[in-house]
Scaffold this active site. Structure first.
Site, PDB file in Angstrom:
ATOM      1  N   HIS A 233      24.688  14.127 -28.743  1.00  0.00           N
ATOM      2  CA  HIS A 233      25.296  15.354 -29.400  1.00  0.00           C
ATOM      3  C   HIS A 233      25.177  15.194 -30.694  1.00  0.00           C
ATOM      4  O   HIS A 233      24.732  16.080 -31.492  1.00  0.00           O
ATOM      5  CB  HIS A 233      26.942  15.285 -28.898  1.00  0.00           C
TER       6      HIS A 233
HETATM    7  C1  BDR Z   1      31.494  15.024 -29.603  1.00  0.00           C
HETATM    8  O1  BDR Z   1      32.444  14.345 -29.027  1.00  0.00           O
HETATM    9  C2  BDR Z   1      32.516  12.861 -29.674  1.00  0.00           C
HETATM   10  O2  BDR Z   1      32.734  12.119 -28.322  1.00  0.00           O
HETATM   11  C3  BDR Z   1      30.813  12.717 -29.737  1.00  0.00           C
HETATM   12  O3  BDR Z   1      30.965  11.598 -30.698  1.00  0.00           O
HETATM   13  C4  BDR Z   1      30.566  14.111 -30.181  1.00  0.00           C
HETATM   14  O4  BDR Z   1      30.644  14.316 -31.749  1.00  0.00           O
HETATM   15  C5  BDR Z   1      30.570  15.657 -28.465  1.00  0.00           C
HETATM   16  O5  BDR Z   1      31.684  16.771 -27.788  1.00  0.00           O
END
Ligand code: BDR
Ligand code: CA
Length: 304
Positions: A233
């Site tokens: 992500h």
């Molecule tokens: C986001 O949530 C976190 O767990 C990850 O680091 C990322 O920033 C994804 O939804």
């Protein structure tokens, strides 16, 4: 000239990969890192961030940020990233410390002293950015734009409709989307597709020390699996900075739901312009996955 950036983060395993890219992409100049509570407590995200900076021997100042969302209790993502937030690798002891001032103050000072506008990149809940905008609205003149990993035009990953970073602090996100800043939103619509493939993941331990370390973290990361591919992500926000041509963006009005019984933290992305509001964000709706994977491989190969 390299693009000056400030990175606000909650490491976090995909955050660790994003930090690697922010440090080693030759196009970027990482000037300041700040931490926020999100994936785990801010004490843990700060410890993790300092461990990473030490691992890479990086000369980047770090300031610790908000320990709680603006008005809600913290809910974390230890189930995805492990209890420490970066489970899986034994980092060596060091004596690095966070700056004495809090994150929003450090960001303000960096912006006010920067000779040219700086790009803010936020890959955790938006608490620090909201605090900055509340306490120091005068510094927005020197923010080039804000690039976030957060939100979704489609489904969520924390509640049915809400993405984690926005769901943890919806009030902060609402403030940010209403701020008038130029915002690029890399949400789940692209980040769910931004997978690293099992074949590539298997090569990481042989790549370099960074590959070895990331592979150890990735083995404990629960956003996908080592066998079917892992979602990167936060790396998408960094990828957009250096390879914007890999993404398709659309200017939209984005509102953050703060009241809904079941929907708070949802980013309402008005793709069709039905609400008739002026647009306030460029939302990434498409990604060239192969191009993304290629870029990740290139940039991680530049790390030690
Ligand atoms: C986001 O949530 C976190 O767990 C990850 O680091 C990322 O920033 C994804 O939804
Ligand atoms: Ca994150």
């Amino acid at each position: 000239m390299r693009l000056p950036i400030i990175l606000d983060t909650d490491p976090g395993i995909d955050d660790a990969a994003a930090i690697a890219a922010a440090l080693f992409a030759p196009e970027l100049d990482l000037q300041l890192m700040t931490t926020v509570a999100g994936n785990v407590s801010v004490e843990k995200t700060t410890r993790n961030a300092l461990q990473l900076l030490h691992f890479w021997n990086a000369d980047v100042p770090l300031a610790q940020g908000a320990s709680m969302p603006l008005v809600r209790p913290l809910r974390d993502a230890a189930s995805v990233h492990g209890e420490s937030g970066m489970e899986g690798y034994e980092f060596v002891e060091h004596d690095r410390q966070a700056m004495v001032k809090p994150a929003f103050q450090a960001i303000r000072d960096a912006l006010m002293h920067a000779p040219q506008p700086v790009t803010l990149v936020a890959i955790g809940p938006l608490t620090n950015i909201a605090l900055l905008l509340t306490h120091y609205p005068e510094c927005v003149f020197n923010i080039q734009r804000l690039v976030i990993m957060g939100g979704a035009a489609g489904r969520g990953n924390f509640t049915p409709n809400a993405e984690f970073n926005i769901a943890i602090d919806p009030e902060a996100a609402a403030k940010v989307f209403q701020s008038g800043l130029e915002i690029v939103m890399c949400g789940l619509d692209v980040t769910n597709q931004a997978m690293l493939a099992p074949e590539y993941l298997a090569t990481l331990p042989q790549l370099n020390q960074t590959g070895k370390m990331l592979h150890a973290l990735f083995s404990h990361y629960r956003s996908g699996s080592m066998n079917t591919g892992l979602r990167m992500h936060d790396l998408c926000a960094i990828a957009w900075l250096v390879r914007p041509e890999l993404f398709t963006l659309q200017s939209c009005f984005v509102a953050v739901e703060t009241q809904g019984e079941y929907t708070s933290g949802t980013t309402v992305v008005d793709i069709e312009g039905r609400l008739g509001h002026p647009t306030n964000a460029q939302v990434a709706l498409g990604i060239d996955v192969e191009g993304f994977q290629q870029w990740v491989a290139e940039v991680l190969a530049l790390a030690p």
